[in-house]
Design an enzyme around this catalytic site. Structure first.
Site, short mmCIF file in Angstrom:
data_model
loop_
_atom_site.label_atom_id
_atom_site.label_comp_id
_atom_site.label_asym_id
_atom_site.label_seq_id
_atom_site.Cartn_x
_atom_site.Cartn_y
_atom_site.Cartn_z
N LYS A 45 32.49 26.97 36.81
CA LYS A 45 33.13 26.02 37.61
C LYS A 45 33.95 26.75 38.73
O LYS A 45 35.09 27.38 38.31
CB LYS A 45 33.82 25.14 36.63
CG LYS A 45 34.44 24.03 37.48
CD LYS A 45 35.62 23.66 36.97
CE LYS A 45 36.86 24.19 37.39
NZ LYS A 45 37.32 24.23 38.84
N SER A 94 36.85 30.15 37.46
CA SER A 94 37.33 30.92 38.84
C SER A 94 38.19 30.48 39.60
O SER A 94 38.01 29.18 39.81
CB SER A 94 36.38 31.61 39.40
OG SER A 94 35.49 30.79 40.44
N GLY A 114 43.10 32.44 35.91
CA GLY A 114 43.77 31.21 36.39
C GLY A 114 45.14 31.29 35.91
O GLY A 114 45.63 32.17 35.59
N GLU A 120 42.50 36.31 32.35
CA GLU A 120 43.39 37.00 33.15
C GLU A 120 44.21 35.87 33.84
O GLU A 120 43.66 34.89 34.35
CB GLU A 120 42.89 37.75 34.13
CG GLU A 120 43.63 39.01 34.96
CD GLU A 120 44.27 38.11 36.13
OE1 GLU A 120 45.43 37.87 36.51
OE2 GLU A 120 43.56 38.05 37.12
N CYS A 133 47.53 37.58 41.81
CA CYS A 133 48.29 37.69 40.29
C CYS A 133 48.91 38.94 40.28
O CYS A 133 50.01 38.94 39.59
CB CYS A 133 47.05 37.60 39.32
SG CYS A 133 46.10 36.26 39.18
N GLU A 188 56.80 32.41 37.69
CA GLU A 188 55.76 32.98 38.72
C GLU A 188 55.81 31.90 40.00
O GLU A 188 55.81 30.66 39.53
CB GLU A 188 54.37 32.85 38.01
CG GLU A 188 53.24 33.16 39.15
CD GLU A 188 51.75 33.14 38.30
OE1 GLU A 188 51.08 34.08 38.59
OE2 GLU A 188 51.68 32.43 37.40
N THR A 230 48.50 30.54 33.30
CA THR A 230 48.57 30.65 32.05
C THR A 230 48.60 29.40 31.11
O THR A 230 48.11 29.31 29.99
CB THR A 230 49.84 31.36 31.37
OG1 THR A 230 49.94 32.61 32.51
CG2 THR A 230 50.24 31.66 30.23
#
Length: 541
Positions: free
Chosen positions: A212, A187, A265, A293, A327, A423, A267
């Site tokens: 984690k 996460s 997290g 995602e 995100c 990003e 890409t």
């Protein structure tokens, strides 16, 4: 054994506290913030229900006061990761054998605990550790996580009720089994609720999990574990294993018993995980489920018929809430020339009013970005913009006491400029102004500019323009908004996820996600089986 067909309580979205002056939730949250800011708990690993203090510790600090320690936490060693795998295996047999409604009851109780006595604690932990304002924490750490736990129980019931048809004399059934092995949940820092859901959704379906959490969200993650423990989650069902991401992943991603990965997290990290898993599939007991995602370069595109004020508010809220560290945050905007001067002036005026600072001061709209690494990365983008584009508002950083980045609006005349493509994950919004007559060409530009496809929004008062955007941006966003900012997905209302470089689009907050954590078994029972091998066609004419 209960002879009943159980129904879960009908889920409703948790009401959002306003924290307006004079309200009881505001007073309670301020009290809890003051108390917790003076604490510095030692956060252990939690493996098989046992607290483990590995000895190698890290100090967690508040992003908005980066010299202020809020916790120390222990990093997992190789032996701890191995112990977590064993603890997950030991817990799985009993946990998977529980009736589904008993598993659901654990998470439903956790939701009620969070809605009540734990609410201010988890909100305060999120504010102190992740620099969210009271409202941003409320919609995340409290409401969204409560919604995940309540709605997932209902979605699980809905899934389990899906059964095949039966012919006369036959009873067909589908059994939704747990996966064989453990699920590895990884996460991020930016949403407390994501951590609770990445670990909780597979567990609800009978799986055991090694979680984690991000080191920069360690305090809120620890309190999620405490809530789940109080709710009755058995030891070993979710194992809390913070530490070095690469070292932990090196062990878990190559383990024979890896059953799945539940990830949010970057890409790049997700691509590396996929490569590792795919490099030697013969090592695994079964094909691991890979659910992720990842990034986004989320857009707002305005038609000449758009409402300028609504558009400007969406730009400010969509780009600058939680410092753009969502995100789904608006990162690029396309505005027609006929509206640009008006929209620009409205947006710049609002940016000038935004307060930034310590989130303990409820007058602030923004806190700090998460850490120095993020601060330096965003500063580099701002430096590029100062040389190669036009900075209309903001553009400065302040790192003496906290990692503060001003809300920034940039204009470029180059539709392929890097700040429209890459990003950034910070409070930076880049605008491109297009000719009104090039509406369709602009929609095509929006679709083709970024490799991501997470969220996006169209602003238009003409319905034909909305239809155009639907058509040309069909694959550009997994969550698409009409006359609204591209952030703020609500569990049960807007299932969240995107495709392309934004992930596998398995829609957190929906039944679609839970399907990924089950392995279906078809069962056919024939009540009166045949007793002779021959078929009628074999008889003589």
């Amino acid at each position: 054994m209960r002879n009943a067909v159980i129904r879960t309580p009908h889920p409703i979205n948790e009401p959002i506290n306003s924290y307006a002056p004079g309200t009881a939730p505001r007073a309670e949250l301020k009290r809890r913030l003051a108390a917790m800011e003076g604490d510095c708990p030692e956060i252990p690993l939690i493996i098989g229900g046992r607290e483990i203090r590995a000895g190698d510790t890290v100090t967690a600090t508040s992003p908005h006061k980066h010299r202020h320690a809020i916790a120390t936490w222990h990093k997992a060693r190789t032996a701890d990761v191995q112990a977590a795998v064993q603890a997950a295996a030991d817990a799985q047999k009993e946990w998977a054998a529980w009736r589904w409604e008993d598993r659901a009851a654990v998470f439903l109780k956790a939701a009620e605990l969070l809605a009540g006595p734990w609410r201010s604690t988890l909100n305060a932990a999120t504010m102190l550790g992740q620099s969210k304002t009271a409202f941003q924490s409320e919609i995340d750490a409290a409401c969204e996580l409560i919604d995940f736990w309540r709605f997932n129980a209902s979605f699980a019931e809905e899934l389990y009720r899906e059964q095949p048809i039966a012919a006369p004399g036959i009873w067909n059934q589908l059994e939704y089994r747990h996966l064989e092995g453990f699920v590895y949940a990884v996460s991020p820092f930016n949403f407390t609720a994501i951590g609770g859901n990445l670990a909780g959704a597979p567990a609800l379906m009978g799986n055991t999990v090694i979680w984690k959490p991000a080191g920069t969200a360690i305090l809120s993650g620890y309190y999620i574990m405490k809530i789940l423990h109080e709710a009755g989650l058995p030891p070993g069902v979710i194992n809390f294993v913070p530490g070095d991401a690469a070292a932990i992943s090196d062990q878990l991603l190559t383990h024979r018993d890896l059953a799945g990965v539940h990830f949010t997290g970057s890409t790049g990290v997700f691509n590396a995980m996929w490569r590792t898993i795919g490099s030697d599939m013969s090592r695994y007991r079964s094909y691991p489920r890979i659910v992720g995602e990842t990034g986004g370069k989320d857009f707002i595109v305005a038609h000449p018929s758009a409402d300028p004020q609504a558009l400007a508010v969406a730009m400010v809220r969509g780009a600058f809430e939680y410092q753009g560290q969502k995100c789904s945050a608006a990162s690029r905007v396309y505005v027609p020339k006929s509206l640009w001067n008006d929209v620009r002036d409205r947006t710049v005026a609002m940016i000038a009013e935004l307060r930034m600072g310590d989130v303990n001061d409820f007058r602030n709209f923004m806190g700090a970005v998460i850490d120095q690494k993020a601060f330096d990365r965003i500063a580099a983008y701002l430096g590029d913009a100062a040389k190669n584009a036009k900075v209309l508002a903001g553009g400065k950083t302040h790192g003496a006491d906290g990692w503060f980045v001003e809300p920034t609006l940039i204009q470029t005349e180059d539709p392929s400029y890097r700040l429209l493509c890459e990003e950034i994950f910070g409070p930076v919004l880049t605008a491109y102004v297009y000719d009104d007559a090039k509406w369709i060409e602009t929609l095509q530009l929006v679709d083709q500019t970024s490799p991501y496809a997470l969220t996006g929004a169209v602003f238009a008062r003409e319905r034909s323009a909305v239809i155009d955007a639907h058509t040309h941006l069909r694959s550009a966003a997994g969550n698409f908004y009409i006359n609204d900012k591209p952030t703020g997905a609500v569990v049960g209302q807007q299932p969240f996820g995107g495709a392309r470089a934004s992930g596998t689009n398995d829609k957190a907050g929906s039944k679609l996600n839970l399907v990924r954590w089950t392995s279906a078994r078809t069962i056919k029972e024939t009540f009166v089986p045949p007793t002779h091998y021959a078929y009628p066609f074999m008889d003589d004419a």
